[in-house]
Design a protein around this motif. Structure first.
Motif, mmCIF file in Angstrom:
data_model
loop_
_atom_site.group_PDB
_atom_site.id
_atom_site.type_symbol
_atom_site.label_atom_id
_atom_site.label_comp_id
_atom_site.label_asym_id
_atom_site.label_seq_id
_atom_site.Cartn_x
_atom_site.Cartn_y
_atom_site.Cartn_z
ATOM 1 N N ASN A 39 45.412 37.974 64.348
ATOM 2 C CA ASN A 39 45.243 37.243 65.614
ATOM 3 C C ASN A 39 45.160 38.286 66.723
ATOM 4 O O ASN A 39 46.174 38.791 67.184
ATOM 5 C CB ASN A 39 46.414 36.295 65.845
ATOM 6 N N ILE B 204 48.204 32.845 59.032
ATOM 7 C CA ILE B 204 47.393 33.567 59.996
ATOM 8 C C ILE B 204 47.440 35.035 59.593
ATOM 9 O O ILE B 204 48.490 35.671 59.641
ATOM 10 C CB ILE B 204 47.913 33.387 61.431
ATOM 11 N N THR C 26 40.644 35.155 65.537
ATOM 12 C CA THR C 26 41.668 34.791 64.561
ATOM 13 C C THR C 26 41.065 34.732 63.162
ATOM 14 O O THR C 26 39.953 34.212 62.982
ATOM 15 C CB THR C 26 42.287 33.417 64.902
#
Length: 557
Positions: free
Chosen positions: A130, A127, A112
């Motif tokens: 991922n 994010i 990640t």
């Protein structure tokens, strides 16, 4: 955002991440080889972007230092819309940057990348990437399956704690193992602890890794599902239950595993972790667990019901290992009533009752030890009452042996009155008879002056009780070694006899210089005052000079 601006930012960030990966790969040229359950070394990288400057971290700790700083192209403050616009391009470039490590031991089966952008209105955390490496995942699952079959299910020998370090989070990782099957997972954890029960230190290390993995599981997979989480100043976390329409219904498996984690934390975690365990149970109750409410009222099922309560005409005892208390109602003041209560407590601790606890006492007798700074708590009163009966001294000594451990505390006193379980019994027995001095010295092995101060005041009472002589000095030195250096103890002035000083020399001559000086401080106050005393003529001068030599680590006067 203009096309060239997007290209500049994504290029700068990608180069920063790529540089860090190259540095890490150079540092870890050989596969770790510690455990077949380790698929890779790193599973996470985060960066902070502010007007072209980029800081990259391999730790999720907000207080950690950046692993690498990249001075990129200066860019004006971004807007949230601009960040959202560049994310697809950044994702593509970072995906390509990770490709060379697909079969490398550097990266875990999942990886990640999280970014934090400084905006004109504050900060935005996203994010960025991922990924799951299916080949590494498949290999890891195969290794886990083989390990479980050979070492756990059919296992009969102790296991390596490093394997548990990796296995515990794997079993709780939904990206790897799917939704955890509570019955299966807890059976595996319990078998690991059983296989390692012969070595208590090793078993404790396995248990620590299991508890840590469970806490991480709750923080990452459970609480964010059901609660809005606000991290305030000093890392204070506030959980607010989400509206029913915004959260799923908690499953029995989720709640049972949360409770399992709570019981482990409460029974085996450090005293400061008890609040975390209680919080887990309270959250489970809030999310609909009926067993959580029962546990809060009656305790866990770690003990048989008959072990948690005792009722007769002389005494009523009840215990709750989750809330950490033993209630004792002495209905008839007698040696037999206190003997039964001590048996009840000692049995609980022999079966693993949490070390940090309190006694809630109801009794007519109100005795306390004559030691300044010992809080007049109900726990203190119970042991002082029991000390009135010489027949109970062996039971009290057994209690001390069962309960004195590092980092455990009576929970009904705090601040300067804070003290360890076993304190009242150990100090009280020593004040009753010199025969209990060895028990007292054993007790002091687990005491430090940073967390507990009552031993300073106990030293004063010990002198008042027995005076100062060669038979008292060894235990007095042990006490002083673990006492905070508040001030010299004026009651120690009578130590200046030839026989006493010779005994003191024998007690301190093998100590480290700071320990010998620590003991001398309570007697003379400073090295200068000790030196002044040593300059006095008479038969004490050789002894005082020798003490000076020990304190200053030199031989002779």
């Amino acid at each position: 955002m203009a096309e060239n601006k997007t290209a500049i930012i994504t290029g700068d960030i990608t180069r920063a991440i790529t540089t860090v990966l190259e540095k890490l790969a150079a540092r870890h040229q050989e596969p770790p080889g510690r455990s077949s359950l380790q698929a890779g070394i790193y599973d996470f990288v985060r960066f902070e972007y502010k007007r072209g400057n980029i800081e990259v971290y391999t730790s999720d700790d907000d207080f950690s230092d950046a692993d690498w700083e990249h001075p990129g192209t200066p860019i004006d403050t971004l807007t949230e819309e601009e960040v959202n616009g560049l994310l697809p391009f950044l994702n593509d470039q970072l995906h390509a940057a990770l490709a060379p490590y697909n079969s490398h031991h550097l990266l875990d089966f999942k990886f990640t990348i999280r970014g934090r952008f400084r905006l004109d209105t504050g900060k935005l955390t996203v994010i960025v990437l991922n990924e799951v490496n299916e080949d590494k995942k498949k290999l890891l699952l195969n290794n886990i399956s083989q390990y479980l079959e050979k070492k756990i299910v059919d296992g009969t020998y102790p296991t390596k704690d490093i394997d548990t370090f990796f296995l515990a989070p794997h079993l709780l990782d939904s990206a790897l193992s799917g939704t955890p099957d509570t019955q299966r997972v807890t059976a595996i954890f319990n078998k690991i602890l059983q296989l390692n029960q012969q070595n208590k230190e090793t078993q404790a290390q396995h248990r620590y890794y299991i508890i840590y993995a469970l806490k991480q599981w709750a923080d990452r997979y459970i609480f964010p599902l059901f609660y809005n989480i606000d991290k305030g100043d000093w890392m204070q976390v506030t959980y607010t239950l989400k509206d029913v329409s915004q959260r799923p219904v908690a499953t029995g498996d989720q709640l049972d595993l949360l409770i399992y984690a709570a019981i482990l934390i409460i029974r085996y975690g450090a005293s400061f972790e008890r609040s975390t365990g209680l919080q887990f149970i309270e959250k489970a109750q809030e999310l609909g667990s009926k067993s959580a409410a029962k546990i809060l009222q009656y305790g866990s099922d770690s003990f048989e019901p008959a072990e948690m309560s005792l009722t007769n005409d002389e005494v009523v005892c009840k215990a709750n290992d989750v809330l950490g208390f033993v209630s004792i109602n002495i209905k008839k003041e007698s040696v037999n009533a206190y003997a039964q209560a001590l048996d009840f407590i000692n049995h609980l601790f022999s079966k693993g009752f949490p070390g940090s606890y309190e006694i809630r006492l109801k009794a007519k007798a109100k005795n306390y030890l004559p030691v300044k700074s010992l809080g007049k708590s109900q726990t203190h009163c119970f042991f002082a009452n029991a000390l009135q009966y010489p027949e109970l001294f062996p039971q009290l000594a057994q209690y001390v042996a069962l309960t004195v451990k590092p980092y455990e505390w009576y929970t009904d006193v705090d601040a300067e009155q804070c003290c360890k379980p076993g304190t009242y019994a150990a100090l009280g027995l020593a004040l009753v008879d010199r025969a209990w001095f060895p028990l007292l010295e054993k007790y002091f092995e687990n005491v430090d002056d940073e967390h507990q101060q009552v031993q300073y005041y106990f030293a004063v009472q010990l002198i008042k009780q027995y005076g100062i002589g060669p038979d008292i000095i060894p235990v007095l030195v042990t006490c002083l070694l673990h006492a905070p250096d508040h001030a010299p103890i004026r009651e120690l002035k009578d130590i200046e006899t030839k026989e006493n000083l010779e005994t003191l020399i024998r007690c301190i001559q093998s100590l480290e210089i700071h320990d010998a000086a620590h003991v001398a401080f309570f007697i003379w106050g400073s090295k200068e005052k000790l030196a002044a005393a040593a300059r006095k003529k008479g038969e004490l001068q050789p002894c005082l000079n020798e003490i000076m030599g020990v304190v200053n680590k030199r031989v002779g006067g």
